[in-house]
Every structure is written in structure tokens, then in C-alpha cells.
Design an enzyme around this catalytic site. Structure first.
Site, PDB file in Angstrom:
ATOM      1  N   SER A   1       0.708  -1.233   0.307  1.00 20.65           N
ATOM      2  CA  SER A   1      -0.172   0.016   0.132  1.00 20.65           C
ATOM      3  C   SER A   1       0.892   1.126  -0.109  1.00 20.65           C
ATOM      4  O   SER A   1       1.891   1.264   0.726  1.00 20.65           O
ATOM      5  CB  SER A   1      -0.908  -0.017   1.280  1.00 20.65           C
ATOM      6  OG  SER A   1      -1.444   1.147   1.596  1.00 20.65           O
TER       7      SER A   1
ATOM      8  N   TYR B   1      -2.113  -1.820  11.236  1.00 20.60           N
ATOM      9  CA  TYR B   1      -2.352  -2.117   9.832  1.00 20.60           C
ATOM     10  C   TYR B   1      -1.076  -1.680   8.681  1.00 20.60           C
ATOM     11  O   TYR B   1      -0.608  -2.490   8.024  1.00 20.60           O
ATOM     12  CB  TYR B   1      -3.724  -1.466   9.045  1.00 20.60           C
ATOM     13  CG  TYR B   1      -3.677  -1.415   7.741  1.00 20.60           C
ATOM     14  CD1 TYR B   1      -3.932  -2.645   6.967  1.00 20.60           C
ATOM     15  CD2 TYR B   1      -3.552  -0.508   6.976  1.00 20.60           C
ATOM     16  CE1 TYR B   1      -3.996  -2.651   5.609  1.00 20.60           C
ATOM     17  CE2 TYR B   1      -3.461  -0.404   5.469  1.00 20.60           C
ATOM     18  CZ  TYR B   1      -3.664  -1.679   4.768  1.00 20.60           C
ATOM     19  OH  TYR B   1      -3.714  -1.502   3.470  1.00 20.60           O
TER      20      TYR B   1
ATOM     21  N   LYS C   1       1.901  -4.090   6.645  1.00 18.06           N
ATOM     22  CA  LYS C   1       2.514  -3.911   5.162  1.00 18.06           C
ATOM     23  C   LYS C   1       3.869  -3.776   5.154  1.00 18.06           C
ATOM     24  O   LYS C   1       4.625  -4.535   4.303  1.00 18.06           O
ATOM     25  CB  LYS C   1       1.673  -2.692   4.347  1.00 18.06           C
ATOM     26  CG  LYS C   1       0.201  -2.857   4.360  1.00 18.06           C
ATOM     27  CD  LYS C   1      -0.123  -4.110   3.377  1.00 18.06           C
ATOM     28  CE  LYS C   1      -1.699  -4.365   3.316  1.00 18.06           C
ATOM     29  NZ  LYS C   1      -1.927  -5.738   2.890  1.00 18.06           N
TER      30      LYS C   1
HETATM   31  C1  UD1 Z   1      -6.827   4.388   3.709  1.00 21.64           C
HETATM   32  C2  UD1 Z   1      -5.814   4.055   4.892  1.00 21.64           C
HETATM   33  C3  UD1 Z   1      -4.755   3.427   4.219  1.00 21.64           C
HETATM   34  C4  UD1 Z   1      -5.138   2.097   3.524  1.00 21.64           C
HETATM   35  C5  UD1 Z   1      -6.343   2.260   2.510  1.00 21.64           C
HETATM   36  C6  UD1 Z   1      -6.884   1.004   2.375  1.00 21.64           C
HETATM   37  C7  UD1 Z   1      -5.817   5.708   6.522  1.00 21.64           C
HETATM   38  C8  UD1 Z   1      -5.181   6.852   7.180  1.00 21.64           C
HETATM   39  N1  UD1 Z   1      -5.307   5.019   5.482  1.00 21.64           N
HETATM   40  O1  UD1 Z   1      -6.514   5.135   2.917  1.00 21.64           O
HETATM   41  O2  UD1 Z   1      -3.593   3.276   4.999  1.00 21.64           O
HETATM   42  O3  UD1 Z   1      -4.009   1.417   2.735  1.00 21.64           O
HETATM   43  O4  UD1 Z   1      -7.527   3.166   3.374  1.00 21.64           O
HETATM   44  O5  UD1 Z   1      -8.099   1.099   1.748  1.00 21.64           O
HETATM   45  O6  UD1 Z   1      -6.922   5.505   6.979  1.00 21.64           O
HETATM   46  N2  UD1 Z   1     -12.694  10.919   3.516  1.00 21.64           N
HETATM   47  C9  UD1 Z   1     -13.674  11.694   3.725  1.00 21.64           C
HETATM   48  N3  UD1 Z   1     -14.860  11.261   4.287  1.00 21.64           N
HETATM   49  C10 UD1 Z   1     -15.173   9.818   4.600  1.00 21.64           C
HETATM   50  C11 UD1 Z   1     -13.967   9.009   4.255  1.00 21.64           C
HETATM   51  C12 UD1 Z   1     -12.836   9.607   3.595  1.00 21.64           C
HETATM   52  O7  UD1 Z   1     -13.714  12.880   3.780  1.00 21.64           O
HETATM   53  O8  UD1 Z   1     -16.149   9.324   5.019  1.00 21.64           O
HETATM   54  C13 UD1 Z   1     -11.558  11.489   3.059  1.00 21.64           C
HETATM   55  C14 UD1 Z   1     -10.068  11.129   3.716  1.00 21.64           C
HETATM   56  O9  UD1 Z   1     -10.178  12.093   4.705  1.00 21.64           O
HETATM   57  C15 UD1 Z   1      -9.151  11.177   2.700  1.00 21.64           C
HETATM   58  C16 UD1 Z   1      -9.684  10.526   1.484  1.00 21.64           C
HETATM   59  O10 UD1 Z   1     -11.329  10.717   1.507  1.00 21.64           O
HETATM   60  O11 UD1 Z   1      -8.732  12.214   2.313  1.00 21.64           O
HETATM   61  C17 UD1 Z   1      -9.625   9.093   1.158  1.00 21.64           C
HETATM   62  O12 UD1 Z   1      -9.894   8.404   2.152  1.00 21.64           O
HETATM   63  P1  UD1 Z   1      -9.948   6.767   2.360  1.00 21.64           P
HETATM   64  O13 UD1 Z   1     -10.911   6.437   1.234  1.00 21.64           O
HETATM   65  O14 UD1 Z   1     -10.365   6.372   3.555  1.00 21.64           O
HETATM   66  O15 UD1 Z   1      -8.520   6.409   2.020  1.00 21.64           O
HETATM   67  P2  UD1 Z   1      -6.829   6.783   2.784  1.00 21.64           P
HETATM   68  O16 UD1 Z   1      -7.359   7.573   3.755  1.00 21.64           O
HETATM   69  O17 UD1 Z   1      -6.320   7.263   1.550  1.00 21.64           O
END
Ligand code: UD1
Length: 342
Positions: free
Chosen positions: A125, A150, A154
């Protein structure tokens, strides 16, 4: 050629199984169904006309894993997806994560050694980079200490594969995924989130379909053009295809090092607001959202330098953001109708 796909009924695994079967590989899936559904097997068959072999057990079971390898000596390559992946849960239950994600890999490597299976593709990842100092991030960027168990599994898994490759015939391709979203164009397979999703895309589609009142946008005070955090989203089918290319690279002895690392993303960063805009544009559906504070542990921005994957692996992600968000929406509509809780 028989390929073992661990976690092959899961989100990325199932899409990869479809691509392998389409290319004529025989596939055997090992999955404990802890975060996936047996119905996925039938849907893979509907898409490809072929049914993968399937065994249900958890790969931390040393005896079962050993017996499995003794009974399947014709495996040519392994794609190892089976792992727990919820960041928040891993903070709460670290031992559950270290045990599951590490012991399963160690058992697989024992099986490989004993049965002279040389090739393994590993699901890593972009989380291993933390917040990179230089963007886009290249494969040789320094890794940062993982903040979650997690993420640490990795990094440790990458170390285990590196160390093992030095003293055995085992060779590994480590694929560092950015943010996979979307679903197969048939809408027969896709992500099946258990409970409330953590990830952005399923949260958006569940909000749009009425399962959630609104999307919480985690922070708009980041140092980015619109203040929301930036990620590199790629379509899960593009990601699946990269696995077939990686396994073929190993089988055809094209590797240049015993362990190779590739970033898998589009090379484009999009903010949370841009993803929302894309969703509304591609689907014509308005999304309720509210700006909230930052989510603990989130990084500000990351996207991939895909040069090495493009040139050396010969793989490029093809689908654009609007295609991805539309594909996620089509899947959500099918989910609501056909996968409703029984
Ligand atoms: C997350 C994990 C990452 C993992 C990946 C696997 C964290 C910090 N990172 O990545 O380690 O490999 O998932 O799937 O958790 N967001 C919102 N509202 C929401 C959900 C997300 O605003 O309800 C935003 C988040 O703040 C982020 C972006 O959307 O900026 C993407 O979020 P997400 O899909 O959870 O992925 P990661 O955080 O990049």
C-alpha cells in the site's frame, strides 16, 4: 498454469481472479470468507464462464496451509491479498492484525519453500510512504514509520519478503496500491463493505442511495488548492490487470531483481471535493456532505509517480475519475437491490 489467489473473493481479489480466468489461467482461491461472500464465486463464473477452484480456511492455520500446499504442488504463482485492512480497527486490536496479516504470509512462504514455488505478488500500500516530502512519490522514496498496526503489517510484510528472497529461490513483486475504487463493468462484483465504510467512495455511494444521511468531509484546512486532502484514485479493474501483468513477468523470468516494487496509481491526485464533483457530474445525483475536522492519522496529499510501472511493468491505469465514480454508483444501485441483507 495454476495461480493461487488468497483473498480471491474479496474486493481486489475477485476482480483479479476475473482477469486471470479471462487470460486462460487456472485459479485456486483460498479465502476464509471473513470479509467476503461465497456468492462472489458464482458471479465470477457468470462473468467469465469459468469457475475458480475454492478452499475456505484461514491461512494463519499452519496445519491447513501446509496440507493445502502439499495437495496443490502444481501452483506456479501466488497473488496474496488475504489480509485485514481496516486502519481504525487495527489500532484497537493490534494483535489481531499482526497475527492475521503476518502469520498468514509466513505460512505461505513456508509452503512455497517446501514445494519450490518461486513466485509471489504481494498487496502492499502507498501507506508505507506516509506523507512523502516529494510528490509525485517514487518507489525509492524513504518509507516512514507506520502510524497504524495495519500500515505496519504492510511494512513488515515487505521486510519479510525481502529477507526471505535473499536466502531462498523465492522472488516477489510488491505492488503498492494507491486508492482503488469502482467495480467491474458487469456490476456482478464490487466492494462489499461490512457495516459503516471508512473509505471515501463507498461512503459517497451509500450516502447518495440514502443509507447514510451525509458524507463527512474530513477537513478542508489542508494546504491543497481547495483545502481537502488529495489521493490518487484508480479503477479496481485497472489494478486487477496489473496483477496479471506482474504474475506473468515472474512466470516469464522477466524480473530484473529478486524483489521488485511498483506504484499502482494513475499518477493524478484529486481532492475529496473533486471526487464529490466528479460523482455529481458523472451520475447526475446531488450529494449531501458536511465539512468536519480532520480525521486522525490522515495524510494531506499523496499521488504516485507511475513512470516505473508504466515503462518497466508495461502497465498504465486507463479509466478516468468520472468513469470510476460512475462505476461505483452503478455497483451501489445493484448492491441495494440484489445484495440487501437477508
Ligand atoms: C486508507 C488508509 C490506508 C489504506 C487504505 C486502504 C488511513 C489513514 N489510510 O487510505 O492506509 O491503505 O485506506 O483502503 O486510514 N474521506 C472523507 N470522508 C469519509 C471517508 C474518507 O472525507 O467518509 C477522505 C479522507 O479523509 C481522505 C480521502 O477521503 O482524505 C480518502 O480516504 P480513504 O478512502 O479512507 O482512503 P485513505 O485514507 O487514503
Amino acid at each position: 498454469m495454476k495461480i493461487l489467489v488468497t483473498g480471491g473473493t474479496g474486493y481486489i481479489g475477485s476482480h483479479t481472479v476475473v482477469e486471470l480466468l479471462a487470460k486462460g489461467y487456472e485459479v485456486i482461491i483460498v479465502d476464509d470468507l471473513s470479509n467476503s461472500s461465497i456468492e462472489v464465486l458464482g458471479n465470477i463464473e457468470k462473468i467469465t464462464g469459468k469457475k475458480p477452484l475454492f478452499e475456505q480456511f484461514n491461512l494463519t492455520d499452519t496445519e491447513k496451509t501446509g496440507a493445502f500446499f502439499r495437495n496443490n504442488t502444481d501452483i506456479g504463482g501466488i497473488i496474496h491479498f488475504a489480509a485485514f485492512k481496516a486502519v481504525g480497527e487495527s489500532v484497537e486490536f493490534p494483535l489481531k492484525y499482526y497475527h492475521n496479516n503476518l502469520v498468514s504470509l509466513i505460512n505461505i512462504l513456508h509452503g512455497m519453500k517446501e514445494n519450490t514455488i518461486r513466485n509471489i505478488v504481494f498487496s502492499s500500500s502507498c501507506t508505507v510512504y506516509g506523507q512523502p516530502a516529494i510528490l509525485p512519490v517514487k518507489e525509492d522514496a524513504p518509507l516512514q514509520k507506520a502510524w497504524s498496526p495495519y500500515g505496519n503489517t504492510k511494512q513488515i510484510s515487505e521486510d519479510i519478503l525481502n529477507d526471505t528472497s535473499k536466502v531462498t529461490d523465492i522472488q516477489a513483486i510488491l505492488l503498492r496500491y494507491f486508492n482503488p475504487i469502482g467495480a467491474h463493468e458487469s456490476t456482478l462484483i464490487g466492494e462489499l463493505p461490512l457495516g459503516e465504510p471508512n473509505s471515501l467512495m463507498p461512503y459517497i455511494t451509500q450516502t447518495a442511495i440514502g443509507k447514510r444521511p451525509f458524507l463527512r468531509v474530513w477537513g478542508n484546512d489542508y494546504d491543497t488548492p481547495d483545502g481537502t486532502a488529495i489521493r490518487d484514485y484508480l479503477h479496481v479493474t485497472d489494478l486487477a490487470k496489473a496483477h496479471v501483468i506482474a504474475v506473468e513477468r515472474m512466470l516469464n523470468s522477466k524480473m530484473k531483481q529478486k524483489v521488485e516494487v511498483f506504484n499502482l496509481g494513475t499518477g493524478n491526485g484529486f481532492s475529496v471535493m473533486q471526487v464529490i464533483d466528479s460523482f455529481e457530474r458523472s451520475t447526475g445525483v446531488r450529494l449531501n456532505y458536511q465539512i468536519m475536522g480532520r480525521r486522525a492519522g490522515d495524510i494531506e496529499q499523496v499521488w504516485a509517480d507511475t513512470d516505473f510501472a508504466n515503462k518497466e511493468l508495461g502497465w498504465t491505469a486507463e479509466k478516468n475519475l468520472d468513469e470510476m465514480t460512475l462505476s461505483a454508483w452503478k455497483w451501489e444501485k445493484v448492491l441495494a437491490k440484489e445484495w440487501a441483507p437477508k
